[in-house]
Design an enzyme around this catalytic site. Structure first.
Site, PDB file in Angstrom:
ATOM      1  N   HIS A 105       2.046  -2.651  -2.407  1.00  0.00           N
ATOM      2  CA  HIS A 105       1.728  -1.809  -1.257  1.00  0.00           C
ATOM      3  C   HIS A 105       1.655  -2.612   0.042  1.00  0.00           C
ATOM      4  O   HIS A 105       0.562  -2.915   0.517  1.00  0.00           O
ATOM      5  CB  HIS A 105       0.401  -1.081  -1.541  1.00  0.00           C
ATOM      6  CG  HIS A 105      -0.034  -0.148  -0.468  1.00  0.00           C
ATOM      7  ND1 HIS A 105       0.838   0.593   0.299  1.00  0.00           N
ATOM      8  CD2 HIS A 105      -1.289   0.184  -0.032  1.00  0.00           C
ATOM      9  CE1 HIS A 105       0.140   1.323   1.156  1.00  0.00           C
ATOM     10  NE2 HIS A 105      -1.133   1.088   0.987  1.00  0.00           N
ATOM     11  N   CYS A 115      -5.846  -0.598  -9.954  1.00  0.00           N
ATOM     12  CA  CYS A 115      -5.799  -0.889  -8.519  1.00  0.00           C
ATOM     13  C   CYS A 115      -4.431  -1.455  -8.144  1.00  0.00           C
ATOM     14  O   CYS A 115      -3.898  -2.317  -8.848  1.00  0.00           O
ATOM     15  CB  CYS A 115      -6.846  -1.931  -8.149  1.00  0.00           C
ATOM     16  SG  CYS A 115      -8.501  -1.584  -8.793  1.00  0.00           S
ATOM     17  N   CYS A 152      -1.848   2.769   5.760  1.00  0.00           N
ATOM     18  CA  CYS A 152      -1.058   2.933   4.525  1.00  0.00           C
ATOM     19  C   CYS A 152       0.014   4.010   4.661  1.00  0.00           C
ATOM     20  O   CYS A 152       0.899   4.107   3.810  1.00  0.00           O
ATOM     21  CB  CYS A 152      -1.974   3.280   3.377  1.00  0.00           C
ATOM     22  SG  CYS A 152      -3.419   2.218   3.287  1.00  0.00           S
TER      23      CYS A 152
END
Ligand SMILES: [Zn+2]
Lengths: 390, 160
Positions: free
Chosen positions: A338, A211, A87
């Site tokens: 993301h 989330c 990430c």
């Protein structure tokens, strides 16, 4: 002799569920980045760093950087390589490019990052996640997708400090509202506190809007030494002032604390001290809101508020426009989505725009900004401080 | 025809959620040998005394190669529970239950809890490690033979 390093432009592809391949999206991101710097051609770039974590797993493509260079018409001569820190791959690429330029090894470096995560069958990306922690020890326990871990983090923080589900929801309401500032983000829809609180559970107490989603997308920025930056752009110069990247554990057995992120405190202190700033100097920040609880803990461990007061910090509007430090002004991971390698670069683009003064919704007079990525089961933390003043 | 026909019946390490445990593929295979005998073990440095988990071949504190195998507690106390009902990864059934477990003050880690219903496990409950069989690894042998490497793994169950 160490040189000053500037971020001179950036752009991204549309993020979301894309009918596009990774190479399509790297082209879109690169093009958007070049469009942001009219005075610079793709032939002026002398280094390329590509940030991507799942390229082998979801695209069957290793040796990615030369492929992207070929597609973008870049002929690097100082660096052409891929970097991976899940990430935080994108911000890792920015740190490495910063070091290369600061030391004189390269002058003008593009960092582009992204992922293609939506594959023809849904199980694949979730299954591949089993390799993101320690595969043999945590992954084999069925720990891949992060909601179970961050559910435990949230439960512990709520018990220790009295953080509430309403305060978690307030992070998603703020960031979904801020997401309207980024037309290329995955979601373009504000939500109410009631919608957030009434959404179905993913892993209790985390609900749907707590989330971040699964996302396809790519982003790109260009860093240059100060001398070249002045040559290529007339926009206000934004400098990288200090960086830190830290890890103190990987496997869950070696985690010092679930609710105080030691590696984040270390990375933050490194970045602050190298930049010569303190937390109260930060006007605008993009922190890694993979879950609402993450932003709450980050506002504590980055020193924006006292330990345990992260819930109150968002509740009192201190992380919103007009507050102590505006956090996730373009919607963060919760609204933009993301695509792992793309995220740190997207954060850098938004901070660059805020400090140049041309953001979609501007933090008035912002001169110092910060980006933060976490990666793995909160196992590594990456912090960069940007500023108009060097 | 479904999927990729040339891969029918093939084994790929990159799609295996469990570790390769046979001594052909790692140097801490004794952990799995011990596990097959019901022992949950790890390595301890005989030079500086540091006990590591996961097990190592080199001490991460003093870099010594002198390691011994020691037993760990196999019963622990639940610190916090996560219950996943939807979106459970392939290979698991809902509810997928994980717990952060304290094994007698010697070790904490995030473990899967099997044979447990949603709402059944709470903070403070006792859990014990159980050894479960998992699919063997079919490895290439000589002259086209296939060698099956048997495997086990460890999960928690609630002490009732
Ligand atoms: Zn030692």
């Amino acid at each position: 002799m160490e040189r000053n390093v500037c971020i001179i432009g950036g752009g991204m592809s549309h993020w979301g569920v894309r009918q596009a391949s990774a190479r399509d999206m790297f082209q879109e991101a690169g093009k958007a980045c070049f469009n942001d710097i009219p005075g610079l051609s793709n032939k002026d770039v002398d280094g390329l760093i590509v940030a991507s974590a799942f390229t082998e797993r979801s695209c069957f493509q290793t040796h990615l950087a030369p492929l992207v260079a070929e597609y973008l018409g870049i002929k690097p001569k100082n660096i052409c390589a891929r970097v991976e820190l899940l990430c935080a791959s994108g911000s890792s690429g920015i740190i490495l490019a910063y070091g290369l330029i600061k030391s004189g090894i390269a002058d003008v470096v593009m960092i582009t990052g992204g992922e293609k995560l939506f594959t023809p069958q849904k199980w694949e990306v979730f299954y591949s996640e089993l390799g993101t922690g320690d595969h043999d020890w945590d992954g084999s326990q069925g720990l891949g997708l992060p909601p179970p871990f961050f559910s435990m983090v949230a439960q512990r923080h709520m018990k220790l400090y009295g953080t509430t589900e309403e305060q978690l929801a307030m992070v998603s309401v703020k960031n979904r509202r801020n997401g309207l500032n980024n037309p290329k983000g995955q979601f373009q829809k504000a939500i109410t506190l009631e919608e957030a609180l009434n959404a179905k559970h993913v892993v209790a107490p985390l609900k749907l809007f707590d989330c971040c989603p699964v996302t396809d997308g790519a982003s790109a920025v260009i860093l240059a030494c100060e001398e070249k930056a002045k040559e290529y752009t007339d926009k206000p110069l934004v400098y990288i002032k200090g960086v830190g990247q830290a890890t103190v554990n990987n496997m869950s057995a070696n985690m010092p604390s679930m609710t105080t992120w030691e590696a984040l405190k270390i990375a933050g202190n490194q970045a602050y001290s190298k930049a010569g700033v303190k937390p109260s100097d930060i006007d605008v920040a993009q922190t890694h809101d993979c879950f609402t609880i993450s932003e709450i803990i980050e506002s504590e461990d980055l020193g924006f508020c006292e330990k345990g007061e992260g819930g109150l910090f968002v509740q009192e509007g201190r992380s919103d426009y007009g507050g102590d430090v505006a956090i996730n002004t373009d919607g963060g991971l919760l609204s933009c989505g993301h695509p792992f390698g793309g995220t740190g670069i997207r954060q850098g683009i938004e901070i660059m725009k805020q400090l140049r003064g041309d953001a979609a919704r501007q933090v008035e007079g912002a001169r110092t900004g910060l980006t933060h990525n976490l990666s793995g089961l909160s196992a590594a933390h990456t912090v960069l401080v940007y500023g108009r003043d060097i | 025809m479904e999927g990729i026909s040339i891969l029918n019946g093939k084994y790929a390490v990159s799609m295996d959620m469990y570790p390769l445990q046979d001594k052909n593929y790692n140097m801490v295979y004794k952990f799995y040998d011990n596990l097959k005998e019901g022992r949950f073990t790890t390595t301890k440095c005989t030079d500086c005394g540091a006990r590591s988990f996961p097990p190592r071949i080199i001490c991460p504190e003093c870099l010594s190669e002198n390691m011994e195998w020691v037993d760990l507690p196999s019963e622990g106390t639940v610190l916090v529970v996560a219950e996943q009902e939807a979106g459970v990864p392939l290979g698991f059934q809902a509810p997928l239950i994980h717990a952060h477990v304290d094994l007698g003050g010697e070790l904490t880690y995030l473990g899967r809890v099997q044979n447990c219903k949603a709402g059944e496990l709470k903070e403070g409950d006792k859990v014990k490690l159980v050894v479960i069989p998992i699919e063997p690894v079919p490895a290439d042998g000589k002259k086209g033979a296939v060698i099956q490497h048997e495997r086990v793994f460890f999960v928690f169950e609630k002490v009732k």
